[in-house]
Write a protein that holds these residues in place. Structure first.
Motif, PDB file in Angstrom:
ATOM      1  N   ARG A 103       0.819  -1.208   0.000  1.00 53.87           N
ATOM      2  CA  ARG A 103       0.000   0.000   0.000  1.00 53.87           C
ATOM      3  C   ARG A 103       0.858   1.266   0.000  1.00 53.87           C
ATOM      4  NH1 ARG A 103      -3.417  -2.486   4.801  1.00 53.87           N
ATOM      5  NH2 ARG A 103      -4.816  -3.866   3.631  1.00 53.87           N
ATOM      6  N   SER A 104       2.063   1.176  -0.516  1.00 54.85           N
ATOM      7  CA  SER A 104       2.925   2.363  -0.567  1.00 54.85           C
ATOM      8  C   SER A 104       2.542   3.194  -1.787  1.00 54.85           C
ATOM      9  CB  SER A 104       4.399   1.963  -0.612  1.00 54.85           C
ATOM     10  OG  SER A 104       4.650   1.040  -1.650  1.00 54.85           O
ATOM     11  N   TYR A 105       1.333   3.739  -1.726  1.00 57.69           N
ATOM     12  CA  TYR A 105       0.742   4.411  -2.872  1.00 57.69           C
ATOM     13  C   TYR A 105       1.420   5.738  -3.180  1.00 57.69           C
ATOM     14  CZ  TYR A 105      -3.122   1.249  -1.670  1.00 57.69           C
ATOM     15  OH  TYR A 105      -3.879   0.152  -1.355  1.00 57.69           O
ATOM     16  N   GLY A 106       1.491   6.065  -4.472  1.00 57.19           N
ATOM     17  CA  GLY A 106       1.811   7.413  -4.916  1.00 57.19           C
ATOM     18  C   GLY A 106       0.509   8.123  -5.268  1.00 57.19           C
ATOM     19  N   ARG A 107       0.571   9.086  -6.202  1.00 56.16           N
ATOM     20  CA  ARG A 107      -0.647   9.753  -6.645  1.00 56.16           C
ATOM     21  C   ARG A 107      -0.460  10.303  -8.051  1.00 56.16           C
ATOM     22  NH1 ARG A 107      -0.269  15.516  -5.028  1.00 56.16           N
ATOM     23  NH2 ARG A 107       1.716  15.783  -3.954  1.00 56.16           N
ATOM     24  N   LEU A 108      -1.534  10.325  -8.779  1.00 54.60           N
ATOM     25  CA  LEU A 108      -1.554  10.847 -10.141  1.00 54.60           C
ATOM     26  C   LEU A 108      -1.952  12.309 -10.103  1.00 54.60           C
ATOM     27  CD1 LEU A 108      -1.245   9.932 -13.131  1.00 54.60           C
ATOM     28  CD2 LEU A 108      -3.739   9.627 -13.155  1.00 54.60           C
ATOM     29  N   LEU A 109      -1.207  13.147 -10.825  1.00 49.70           N
ATOM     30  CA  LEU A 109      -1.461  14.582 -10.826  1.00 49.70           C
ATOM     31  C   LEU A 109      -2.189  14.988 -12.113  1.00 49.70           C
ATOM     32  CD1 LEU A 109       2.027  15.841  -9.610  1.00 49.70           C
ATOM     33  CD2 LEU A 109       0.043  15.230  -8.223  1.00 49.70           C
ATOM     34  N   PRO A 110      -3.190  15.845 -12.012  1.00 48.88           N
ATOM     35  CA  PRO A 110      -3.842  16.336 -13.227  1.00 48.88           C
ATOM     36  C   PRO A 110      -2.881  17.215 -14.020  1.00 48.88           C
ATOM     37  CG  PRO A 110      -4.642  17.525 -11.304  1.00 48.88           C
ATOM     38  CD  PRO A 110      -3.777  16.416 -10.788  1.00 48.88           C
ATOM     39  N   THR A 111      -2.893  17.074 -15.335  1.00 50.20           N
ATOM     40  CA  THR A 111      -1.984  17.853 -16.173  1.00 50.20           C
ATOM     41  C   THR A 111      -2.602  18.051 -17.550  1.00 50.20           C
ATOM     42  OG1 THR A 111       0.304  17.996 -16.939  1.00 50.20           O
ATOM     43  CG2 THR A 111      -0.723  15.820 -16.992  1.00 50.20           C
ATOM     44  N   ALA A 112      -1.874  18.706 -18.429  1.00 50.64           N
ATOM     45  CA  ALA A 112      -2.385  19.021 -19.762  1.00 50.64           C
ATOM     46  C   ALA A 112      -2.445  17.770 -20.631  1.00 50.64           C
ATOM     47  CB  ALA A 112      -1.487  20.071 -20.419  1.00 50.64           C
ATOM     48  N   PRO A 113      -3.287  17.759 -21.657  1.00 53.21           N
ATOM     49  CA  PRO A 113      -3.336  16.627 -22.599  1.00 53.21           C
ATOM     50  C   PRO A 113      -1.962  16.379 -23.216  1.00 53.21           C
ATOM     51  CG  PRO A 113      -5.198  18.073 -22.942  1.00 53.21           C
ATOM     52  CD  PRO A 113      -4.300  18.786 -21.978  1.00 53.21           C
ATOM     53  N   GLY A 114      -1.630  15.110 -23.394  1.00 56.67           N
ATOM     54  CA  GLY A 114      -0.339  14.749 -23.960  1.00 56.67           C
ATOM     55  C   GLY A 114       0.763  14.627 -22.940  1.00 56.67           C
ATOM     56  N   ARG A 115       0.462  14.944 -21.705  1.00 53.24           N
ATOM     57  CA  ARG A 115       1.440  14.839 -20.628  1.00 53.24           C
ATOM     58  C   ARG A 115       0.892  13.915 -19.536  1.00 53.24           C
ATOM     59  NH1 ARG A 115       4.976  19.407 -19.977  1.00 53.24           N
ATOM     60  NH2 ARG A 115       4.683  19.326 -17.711  1.00 53.24           N
ATOM     61  N   ARG A 116       1.813  13.295 -18.795  1.00 51.24           N
ATOM     62  CA  ARG A 116       1.435  12.540 -17.604  1.00 51.24           C
ATOM     63  C   ARG A 116       2.326  12.993 -16.458  1.00 51.24           C
ATOM     64  NH1 ARG A 116       1.999   6.744 -17.467  1.00 51.24           N
ATOM     65  NH2 ARG A 116       3.819   7.014 -18.823  1.00 51.24           N
ATOM     66  N   SER A 117       1.770  13.071 -15.284  1.00 52.68           N
ATOM     67  CA  SER A 117       2.542  13.505 -14.129  1.00 52.68           C
ATOM     68  C   SER A 117       2.066  12.728 -12.900  1.00 52.68           C
ATOM     69  CB  SER A 117       2.373  15.009 -13.909  1.00 52.68           C
ATOM     70  OG  SER A 117       3.252  15.476 -12.902  1.00 52.68           O
ATOM     71  N   TRP A 118       3.013  12.197 -12.171  1.00 52.83           N
ATOM     72  CA  TRP A 118       2.641  11.435 -10.975  1.00 52.83           C
ATOM     73  C   TRP A 118       3.749  11.534  -9.923  1.00 52.83           C
ATOM     74  CZ3 TRP A 118       4.330   9.080 -15.474  1.00 52.83           C
ATOM     75  CH2 TRP A 118       5.454   8.252 -15.375  1.00 52.83           C
ATOM     76  N   VAL A 119       3.400  11.126  -8.704  1.00 50.02           N
ATOM     77  CA  VAL A 119       4.355  11.045  -7.590  1.00 50.02           C
ATOM     78  C   VAL A 119       4.423   9.595  -7.157  1.00 50.02           C
ATOM     79  CG1 VAL A 119       4.917  11.790  -5.248  1.00 50.02           C
ATOM     80  CG2 VAL A 119       3.777  13.374  -6.827  1.00 50.02           C
ATOM     81  N   GLU A 120       5.616   9.062  -7.074  1.00 50.97           N
ATOM     82  CA  GLU A 120       5.791   7.689  -6.607  1.00 50.97           C
ATOM     83  C   GLU A 120       6.686   7.680  -5.371  1.00 50.97           C
ATOM     84  OE1 GLU A 120       9.322   5.926  -9.371  1.00 50.97           O
ATOM     85  OE2 GLU A 120       7.392   6.221 -10.380  1.00 50.97           O
TER      86      GLU A 120
END
Length: 461
Positions: free
Chosen positions: A113-130
């Motif tokens: 359960r060592s979850y990160g999180r997905l961040l909202p961003t512009a189309p064509g991009r992905r952003s997350w925290v791990e």
């Protein structure tokens, strides 16, 4: 010692004697690690981390789960070792071993359960925290809870993908070795978990001075914590420090006779558990003036029924004796060191304590219960917060409003209201001010043993 998956002695054969505090007899000898032993442990931890960080969380969980089962199967054997080297009653030692197994079991579930999180961003991009394991850990533990303190560091380190070099207190190191043995028998890869025994200043300086160690965790005294902070400054290693406390208790005058009796029961049981050698022990008792005499009588009556148990070493007996002898307080019971072998000091209750007495300023870490009166709630809070420590505090009241005011006014990391049992695997443990910083236990351990890595991607340019 356990280095790189193998049990071994010190390379030069030197040892440190372990004493039974009840008899002062030597019950074992453990290795006194050389510099080359420490360097081998560092090399092993570095290699173990590269394996373990890439191991599936479910596999880490399986190791912890199996280790917890093994500890419970061996609880009587481990408890006997704990009592022999630390001195607490066998039943209490067994309860501590079960608590250590609970840490392993709880963090086995948390490993996945060592979850990160997905961040909202512009189309064509992905952003997350791990969350990534912080790296090899140097862990130092005290002697008062030789099973649960190492477990509180081993379990999250293993769960979240770190390797670890555990350095238990040389007064009671064999219990920690049994926890490491359970992990080894459960299949932890070589180098992931290592155990070193040796001269504490030399061991800490060698480990912390290495580029291998990425994280330091200590349960110990303020002076030792300050030393580790200074040692860590060169390489800027993050620390988690639990450095003890001087826990205040506020007993309010809205309690009736039966409730006062139950408060006295709880506080005597908690104060003198492990001969008062508990960092969250209620060590400054403030009873409101209207019930002060009644509460003191209830405490003294209960303390008179206690059996005397040993302290961990002669240093503690000398320190406790000095705090009582120099306090200038009225001694209602106890107060005299008994003759004969063993590190004993009787449960002691003090009143009429001068405000400048060291026992009100320095953590007693022994079987001393000072009891003082207070007037208003604000007066009680002022006295409760008048020390540099801020680990735990306790409130006994029948009023929800008073409880809420007291909770809001206490400057500590943990609070019990009509309750003295604060520690569990699911709860963060730690304090503020001179009691240290960072938390172990609970989901907050994820922050202590991992780093947040932010990632942003987009399609090819």
């Amino acid at each position: 010692m356990f280095i790189g998956g193998s049990w071994r002695q010190a390379s030069d054969g030197r040892t440190i004697d372990v004493l039974n505090p009840a008899t002062e007899e030597v019950v074992a000898s453990v290795p006194n690690a050389t510099d080359s032993d420490l360097d081998e442990a560092l090399t092993a931890a570095a290699a173990g981390f590269e394996v373990w960080r890439r191991t599936a969380p479910s596999d880490r969980a399986e190791v912890l789960d199996q280790a917890a089962r093994l500890m419970l199967e061996r609880v009587d054997e481990i408890a006997a070792i704990l009592t022999e080297e630390q001195g607490k009653p066998l039943e209490e030692a067994a309860a501590e071993v079960r608590q250590a197994a609970e840490y392993f079991d709880w963090f086995a579930a948390e490993a996945v359960r060592s979850y990160g999180r997905l961040l909202p961003t512009a189309p064509g991009r992905r952003s997350w925290v791990e969350r990534r394991p912080v790296g090899p850990v140097a862990a130092f533990t005290a002697w008062n809870f030789p099973a649960s303190l190492p477990a509180r560091k081993l379990a999250p380190a293993v769960a979240y993908g770190c390797s670890i070099i555990l350095c238990p207190a040389v007064e009671a190191p064999r219990t920690a070795a049994e926890l490491v043995r359970a992990l080894a028998d459960a299949g932890v890869p070589a180098g992931v978990v290592n155990l070193i025994t040796g001269d504490p200043p030399r061991v800490s300086e060698r480990l912390i001075g290495s580029e291998v160690i990425a994280k330091i965790t200590l349960t110990g005294s303020v002076p030792v914590g300050q030393t580790l902070v200074r040692l860590s400054a060169e390489r800027l290693q993050p620390l988690t420090l639990e450095l003890g406390g001087h826990a205040p208790v506020l007993v309010f005058d809205d309690l009736d006779e039966a409730e006062l009796g139950r408060a006295a029961d709880a506080l005597v049981r908690s104060k003198f558990r492990n001969s008062g050698q508990v960092c969250i022990s209620p060590s400054r008792i403030f009873a409101q003036e209207a019930v002060f005499d009644q509460f003191v009588d209830a405490v003294v009556e209960r303390v008179g029924r206690l059996s005397v148990g040993p302290l961990a070493n002669k240093r503690r007996v000398d320190a406790v004796e000095a705090l009582v002898d120099d306090s200038g307080a009225k001694v209602l019971c106890g107060g005299e060191r008994p003759d004969g072998p063993g590190f004993y000091y009787p449960p002691t209750v003090l009143t009429d304590i001068p405000p400048d007495a060291a026992v009100l300023r320095d953590e007693p870490f022994g079987p001393i219960m000072p009891i003082l009166p207070f007037g208003t709630l604000q007066d009680g809070l002022a006295q409760a917060n008048a020390v540099p420590y801020g680990l735990a505090a306790y409130v006994f009241t029948a009023s929800l409003a008073r409880a809420d005011e007291a909770i809001a006014g206490l400057d500590v990391g943990m609070i019990g209201v009509n309750e003295v049992a604060l520690a569990s695997a699911a709860s963060p443990f730690g304090g503020v001010k001179a009691s240290g910083y960072g938390r172990e236990g609970g989901t907050e351990s994820l922050e202590a043993y991992t780093v947040a890595t932010a990632v942003t991607t987009k399609g090819a340019p």
